[in-house]
Design an enzyme around this catalytic site. Structure first.
Site, PDB file in Angstrom:
ATOM      1  N   CYS B  35       0.845  -1.203   0.000  1.00  0.00           N
ATOM      2  CA  CYS B  35       0.000   0.000   0.000  1.00  0.00           C
ATOM      3  C   CYS B  35       0.874   1.244   0.000  1.00  0.00           C
ATOM      4  O   CYS B  35       0.440   2.326  -0.341  1.00  0.00           O
ATOM      5  CB  CYS B  35      -0.976   0.006   1.160  1.00  0.00           C
ATOM      6  SG  CYS B  35      -0.327   0.709   2.667  1.00  0.00           S
ATOM      7  N   ASP B  37       2.687   2.623   2.618  1.00  0.00           N
ATOM      8  CA  ASP B  37       3.018   3.284   3.889  1.00  0.00           C
ATOM      9  C   ASP B  37       3.188   2.262   4.996  1.00  0.00           C
ATOM     10  O   ASP B  37       2.437   1.290   5.077  1.00  0.00           O
ATOM     11  CB  ASP B  37       1.892   4.243   4.302  1.00  0.00           C
ATOM     12  CG  ASP B  37       1.658   5.326   3.265  1.00  0.00           C
ATOM     13  OD1 ASP B  37       2.618   6.013   2.928  1.00  0.00           O
ATOM     14  OD2 ASP B  37       0.510   5.461   2.804  1.00  0.00           O
ATOM     15  N   CYS B  60       4.684   8.451   2.226  1.00  0.00           N
ATOM     16  CA  CYS B  60       4.607   9.719   1.511  1.00  0.00           C
ATOM     17  C   CYS B  60       4.577  10.893   2.490  1.00  0.00           C
ATOM     18  O   CYS B  60       4.572  10.713   3.709  1.00  0.00           O
ATOM     19  CB  CYS B  60       3.370   9.738   0.643  1.00  0.00           C
ATOM     20  SG  CYS B  60       1.851   9.582   1.586  1.00  0.00           S
ATOM     21  N   CYS B 104      -4.200   7.726   4.878  1.00  0.00           N
ATOM     22  CA  CYS B 104      -3.000   7.893   5.709  1.00  0.00           C
ATOM     23  C   CYS B 104      -3.387   8.282   7.131  1.00  0.00           C
ATOM     24  O   CYS B 104      -2.766   7.830   8.095  1.00  0.00           O
ATOM     25  CB  CYS B 104      -2.092   8.976   5.141  1.00  0.00           C
ATOM     26  SG  CYS B 104      -1.334   8.526   3.584  1.00  0.00           S
TER      27      CYS B 104
END
Lengths: 395, 129
Positions: B35, B37, B60, B104
Site C-alpha cells: 500500500c 506506507d 509519503c 494515511c
C-alpha cells in the site's frame, strides 16, 4: 534558490522558436483549415507544412501522418482503430506488460468488447524478448503493440526484431514512440512497424498535440466521427497553433538531434555513475546502457518516492517517482513490478529525466542536495531501522 | 496549487517525535510496502497517560505528517482520550488532506490504537503494570 527541472518525461518546456512559430496562429491567422477562403488557405498551408515536418522527422510520407490531441489519443486510436479494422480476421492482441496506460487500457477496453489480450512479460531491465512475442502469436492475432522506449525506466525495446516476426506472420505492429520520436532517431522504415505514435510535448513542442503515423495501405477505423479532417480519419477542427508548434519542434529536433543526444547522454551518465557512489543501497532501474539519452532512474532502498520528491521540490528540484503514494491511483508502477522489483523497493522509485537546458551545475546540485534528504528519510524509516538492526550493514 | 496544506508541509518537513522509545510500554505497527506506507508507534504510559509517543514512518508526505501530528495530539492524553483520535480529527488538525491521502490519517490513528492495545494486553498478562 537554484531551480532545476528534471521531469522532462512529464513534459519538456516549449522552445522559444516553437512559440514564435505558433504565435501568428493564435493571432491574425486564426482561420479554419477546412474553409475555402484565404483565412482557411493560410491555416491549411500551415497544417500541411507541419505534416511535412513531422513526416520528415520519422522518414514517412506526409499523407500518412494523422494529427491527434495527444500521445494518449494516438495510442487509443492505434490500438482500438487498428484492432477494429482487422476484427474480421481475428480478435487476439499482443502487447507488452510495460506499455503506457493509454495502450494497456485501450487493450483492456477491447477485451470488454470481445477481443482477447496477451501481455508479454519483460526481463529485469524491462526488455521485451522478441521470442516471447513470437511464442504468444496465434492464428487469430491481428495486432502487436510494443513501445519503442519506456518512459519510466528508459529502456529501449528491440522493435526491429519484433517487426521481422510480425511481418513474417502478416500481423499489424504498432509502436508507441512517444518517448523516442524527436529524442533519438526514429525512422519508420528501419523500425519496420505499421503504425507509430508520437507527442509534441516530449520534444519541446506544445502540449495537447500528437500524431499517429499509419503506413499507407493499413486500414484504421476512426475514433472521432464527423467532418473529413485528417483525410477522414480524425474529425474535428484542427488545433492549428499546436500543430504548427509540433511541426516546428520536429524540424528543430531533426536538425539538432546529434548534439542534443551527446549533451543528454553525458549528463545522464554522470547521474547514473555518481549517484550510487554518493548514496548506499541504490539500484539503477531499466537497462544500464540501452536506454534513453536523458533518462536516469533509480530505486533508493528503505524510503518512499513521494517524500523524496517533495523534499527535492523544496530544494528547487523537480523529479517524479513511480511509487504508489505518488500515483493518484495509489498503485506502484506497473513497469517496476513487471520487471520483478519487490513492492518495497519500487516505492523508492525516483526518476530524473534531463532536458537540453540542463547543465553540469544542475547535476552537481542534485548530487549535493539528495544525499542528506535520503539520510533524513532513512532515519525515520522503520524499514531502514529493521535493516540496520538485522546487522546486514548500513552505515 | 500544492496538493498539501501548509500544516501538512510543516509536519512533513519538521516532523515531531521521530524515533524509537527504548523499552516501550506498547508498540503498534501498521501498513505494508504494497500500500506504500508503514508506521510504527512507540508509547510510554504512566498513570494511564501517554507520557511519551514516538514513531518511525516509511511513506509519503501525508503519512509522515499524519504520524507527526498524531504523536503530538496523543502525547499527555489518557488512553481513553487518545483512543478518541479519529482519522477525521487527524485530517482536520492538519487543515485537510487530499482525498486520495485520507487513508494515511486512518493509518496514524490505527498505529496509535495498536500501540495502546499492545500495552493493555501486556498489562493484563501481568507483565508490566
Amino acid at each position: 534558490m537554484r531551480q532545476v527541472y528534471l521531469d522532462n518525461a512529464a513534459t519538456t518546456p516549449l522552445l522559444p522558436e516553437v512559440r514564435e512559430a505558433m504565435l501568428p496562429y493564435l493571432g491574425e491567422l486564426f482561420g479554419n483549415p477546412s474553409c475555402l477562403h484565404s483565412w482557411g488557405d493560410a491555416a491549411r498551408e500551415a497544417v500541411e507544412r507541419a505534416r511535412e515536418q513531422v513526416a520528415q522527422l520519422i522518414g514517412a510520407e506526409a499523407e500518412e501522418i494523422i494529427f491527434t490531441g495527444s500521445g494518449t489519443e494516438s495510442n487509443n486510436f492505434a490500438i482500438k482503430g487498428l484492432a477494429l479494422a482487422q476484427q474480421a480476421k481475428g480478435k487476439h492482441l499482443v502487447v507488452s506488460a510495460v506499455e503506457h496506460f493509454s495502450v494497456l487500457y485501450s487493450a483492456r477496453t477491447l477485451e470488454k468488447w470481445g477481443f482477447e489480450l496477451t501481455l508479454v512479460p519483460v526481463d529485469k531491465y524491462g526488455v521485451v524478448d522478441p521470442d516471447e512475442v513470437r511464442r504468444n502469436l496465434r492464428e487469430d492475432t491481428i495486432l502487436v503493440s510494443v513501445m519503442h522506449a519506456n518512459a519510466e525506466v528508459g529502456t529501449i525495446e528491440p522493435i526491429e526484431e519484433i517487426a521481422r516476426i510480425t511481418k513474417e506472420k502478416g500481423i499489424i505492429f504498432h509502436t508507441d514512440a512517444v518517448a523516442t520520436a524527436g529524442t533519438i532517431p526514429v525512422k519508420v522504415k528501419e523500425l519496420g512497424v505499421d503504425a507509430l505514435s508520437l507527442a509534441g510535448n516530449q520534444f519541446y513542442g506544445p502540449k495537447g498535440v500528437g500524431a499517429l503515423w499509419v503506413r499507407k495501405g493499413v486500414r484504421i477505423i476512426p475514433l472521432l466521427d464527423g467532418g473529413v479532417q485528417e483525410g477522414g480519419r480524425r474529425a474535428g477542427t484542427e488545433n492549428v497553433p499546436a500543430i504548427v508548434g509540433l511541426g516546428k519542434a520536429a524540424e528543430l529536433a531533426r536538425a539538432n538531434m546529434p548534439a542534443r543526444i551527446e549533451h543528454l547522454t553525458r549528463l545522464r551518465d554522470r547521474l547514473l555513475n555518481e549517484l550510487p557512489r554518493k548514496i548506499d543501497h541504490v539500484v539503477v532501474t531499466g537497462h544500464p546502457q540501452n536506454r534513453l539519452p536523458g533518462h536516469a532512474s533509480f530505486c533508493i532502498e528503505f524510503i518512499e518516492g513521494e517524500s523524496m520528491l517533495m523534499w527535492l521540490n523544496s530544494q528547487g528540484v523537480a523529479v517524479t517517482s513511480g511509487s504508489a503514494c505518488t500515483s493518484r491511483a495509489l498503485k506502484a508502477s506497473h513497469v517496476l513490478l513487471a520487471m520483478g522489483l519487490p513492492h518495497a523497493l519500487a516505492q523508492g522509485s525516483i526518476l530524473f529525466t534531463l532536458g537540453i537546458n540542463n547543465t553540469d551545475e544542475d547535476i552537481d546540485y542534485v548530487l549535493e542536495v539528495l544525499p542528506p534528504i535520503v539520510e533524513r528519510l532513512r532515519q525515520m524509516s522503520p524499514l531502514y531501522a529493521k535493516f540496520t538492526k538485522a546487522g546486514k550493514g548500513g552505515k | 496549487m500544492p496538493i498539501y496544506s501548509e500544516k501538512v508541509m510543516d509536519h512533513f518537513m519538521n516532523p515531531r517525535n521521530v524515533g524509537e522509545i527504548e523499552n516501550p510500554d506498547g508498540v503498534g505497527e501498521v501498513g505494508n510496502p504494497v500500500c506504500g506506507d508503514m508506521m510504527t508507534f512507540y508509547i510510554k504510559v504512566k498513570d494511564n497517560r501517554l507520557e511519551d509517543v514516538k514513531f518511525k514512518t516509511f511513506g509519503c508526505g501525508a503519512a509522515i505528517a499524519v504520524s507527526s501530528i498524531v504523536s503530538e495530539m496523543a502525547k499527555g492524553k489518557t488512553l481513553e482520550e487518545a483512543r478518541k483520535i479519529t482519522p477525521q480529527l487527524v485530517a482536520d488538525e492538519l487543515e485537510g488532506l487530499p482525498k486520495n491521502k485520507f487513508h494515511c490519517s486512518n493509518l496514524g490513528a490505527q498505529a496509535l490504537g495498536k500501540a495502546i492495545d499492545d500495552y493493555l494486553s501486556k498489562k493484563s498478562k501481568g507483565g508490566k503494570k
